[in-house]
Design a protein around this motif. Structure first.
Motif, short mmCIF file in Angstrom:
data_model
loop_
_atom_site.label_atom_id
_atom_site.label_comp_id
_atom_site.label_asym_id
_atom_site.label_seq_id
_atom_site.Cartn_x
_atom_site.Cartn_y
_atom_site.Cartn_z
N UNK A 1 -4.99 -87.97 -16.78
CA UNK A 1 -4.11 -87.07 -17.44
C UNK A 1 -3.09 -86.65 -16.46
N UNK A 2 -1.73 -86.57 -17.04
CA UNK A 2 -0.71 -86.26 -16.03
C UNK A 2 0.08 -85.03 -16.92
N UNK A 3 -0.56 -84.45 -17.75
CA UNK A 3 0.31 -83.30 -18.68
C UNK A 3 -0.04 -82.09 -18.13
N UNK A 4 0.98 -81.36 -18.00
CA UNK A 4 0.89 -80.07 -17.16
C UNK A 4 -0.13 -79.01 -17.91
N UNK A 5 -0.29 -78.93 -19.13
CA UNK A 5 -1.44 -78.09 -19.81
C UNK A 5 -2.68 -78.47 -19.53
N UNK B 1 -0.40 -83.87 -9.56
CA UNK B 1 0.37 -84.09 -10.56
C UNK B 1 -0.24 -85.12 -11.71
N UNK B 2 -1.62 -85.48 -11.12
CA UNK B 2 -2.23 -86.24 -12.21
C UNK B 2 -3.74 -85.77 -11.87
N UNK B 3 -4.67 -86.39 -12.79
CA UNK B 3 -5.92 -86.26 -12.44
C UNK B 3 -6.75 -87.19 -13.19
N UNK B 4 -8.07 -87.37 -12.85
CA UNK B 4 -9.00 -88.37 -13.58
C UNK B 4 -10.37 -87.70 -13.73
N UNK B 5 -10.75 -87.72 -14.82
CA UNK B 5 -12.26 -87.43 -15.06
C UNK B 5 -13.05 -88.76 -15.36
N UNK C 1 -20.99 -82.96 -12.33
CA UNK C 1 -22.23 -83.08 -12.60
C UNK C 1 -23.22 -83.01 -11.26
N UNK C 2 -24.44 -82.50 -11.27
CA UNK C 2 -25.18 -82.08 -12.56
C UNK C 2 -25.04 -80.60 -12.81
N UNK C 3 -23.92 -79.83 -12.81
CA UNK C 3 -23.89 -78.48 -12.80
C UNK C 3 -23.51 -78.41 -14.25
N UNK C 4 -24.27 -77.54 -15.30
CA UNK C 4 -24.17 -77.59 -16.69
C UNK C 4 -23.00 -76.93 -16.94
N UNK C 5 -22.47 -75.65 -16.47
CA UNK C 5 -21.32 -75.10 -16.68
C UNK C 5 -20.05 -76.04 -16.65
N UNK C 6 -19.96 -76.61 -15.65
CA UNK C 6 -18.86 -77.50 -15.31
C UNK C 6 -18.78 -78.77 -16.37
N UNK C 7 -19.93 -79.13 -16.58
CA UNK C 7 -19.98 -80.39 -17.64
C UNK C 7 -19.57 -79.68 -18.96
N UNK C 8 -19.98 -78.41 -19.42
CA UNK C 8 -19.71 -77.93 -20.67
C UNK C 8 -18.26 -77.69 -20.64
N UNK D 1 -13.35 -79.19 -23.82
CA UNK D 1 -12.04 -79.33 -23.45
C UNK D 1 -11.34 -80.68 -23.98
N UNK D 2 -12.11 -81.57 -23.50
CA UNK D 2 -11.88 -83.09 -24.06
C UNK D 2 -12.65 -83.34 -25.20
N UNK D 3 -13.50 -82.62 -25.86
CA UNK D 3 -13.95 -83.08 -27.22
C UNK D 3 -14.63 -84.40 -26.86
#
Length: 175
Positions: free
Chosen positions: A54-58, A77-81, A125-132, A137-139
């Motif tokens: 992703x590289x969109x500001x939202x 200015x960018x990120x990768x999951x 991972x493995x922190x459930x709250x972060x994963x959720x 967000x990304x569906x």
């Protein structure tokens, strides 16, 4: 410098970069970085990784509040999951996806360094709250588990790599 010297120099000089300029990361560089991630080794060559770039500001703005250590997205200015695909695991040894995604993540960080960009690995991972949060967000489909997020961009200052050598952690032949 020959090939082996370049590769080792890249490994030894890799560092976590948390502050970036406002210059966008080129899409060709992002594709090269993902190609490096996909070049990682994996158990039985199942390649259980999936990547969201992703590289969109939202999305970048949303990432700032993902968890207590994601503030570096204020300037990224960018990120990768990096995600694990549970349909690509070994029956009875499902957790090997964690090692596989770790190798892919490290390859991504080394590619970022090689391209004179900066990046930092944020644990998910493995922190459930972060994963959720990422799943929502990304569906993400049920078979996809978010493993790590990488914030990246053009470094705003010159970071120095850390010498992590510790001869007390090296054991020859026996403990």
């Amino acid at each position: 410098m020959d090939n082996s010297e370049l590769i080792l120099s890249n490994i030894f000089n890799r560092k976590s970069v948390r502050n970036f300029t406002d210059k966008k990361v080129d899409k060709a560089d992002l594709l090269t970085i993902i190609k490096a991630g996909m070049s990682a080794p994996s158990a039985l060559n199942l390649q259980p990784w999936e990547f969201i770039v992703f590289d969109d500001m939202e999305t970048i703005d949303w990432m700032v509040n993902l968890h207590d250590y994601s503030k570096m997205f204020k300037t990224a200015t960018a990120g990768i999951v990096v995600c694990g695909n549970m349909d690509k695991t070994i029956e009875g040894f499902e957790d090997f996806w964690i090692q596989d995604c770790s190798a892919a993540t490290q390859n991504i960080l080394l590619a970022i360094e090689a391209l004179n960009l900066g990046g930092v690995w944020l644990g998910i991972y493995p922190i459930d709250e972060r994963c959720k949060k990422l799943i929502d967000y990304f569906n993400l489909p049920l078979n996809i588990i978010p493993f790590a997020v990488i914030a990246l961009g053009h470094p705003s200052n010159v970071e120095k790599s850390k010498n992590k050598w510790d001869d007390k952690k090296l054991h020859w032949n026996k403990w």
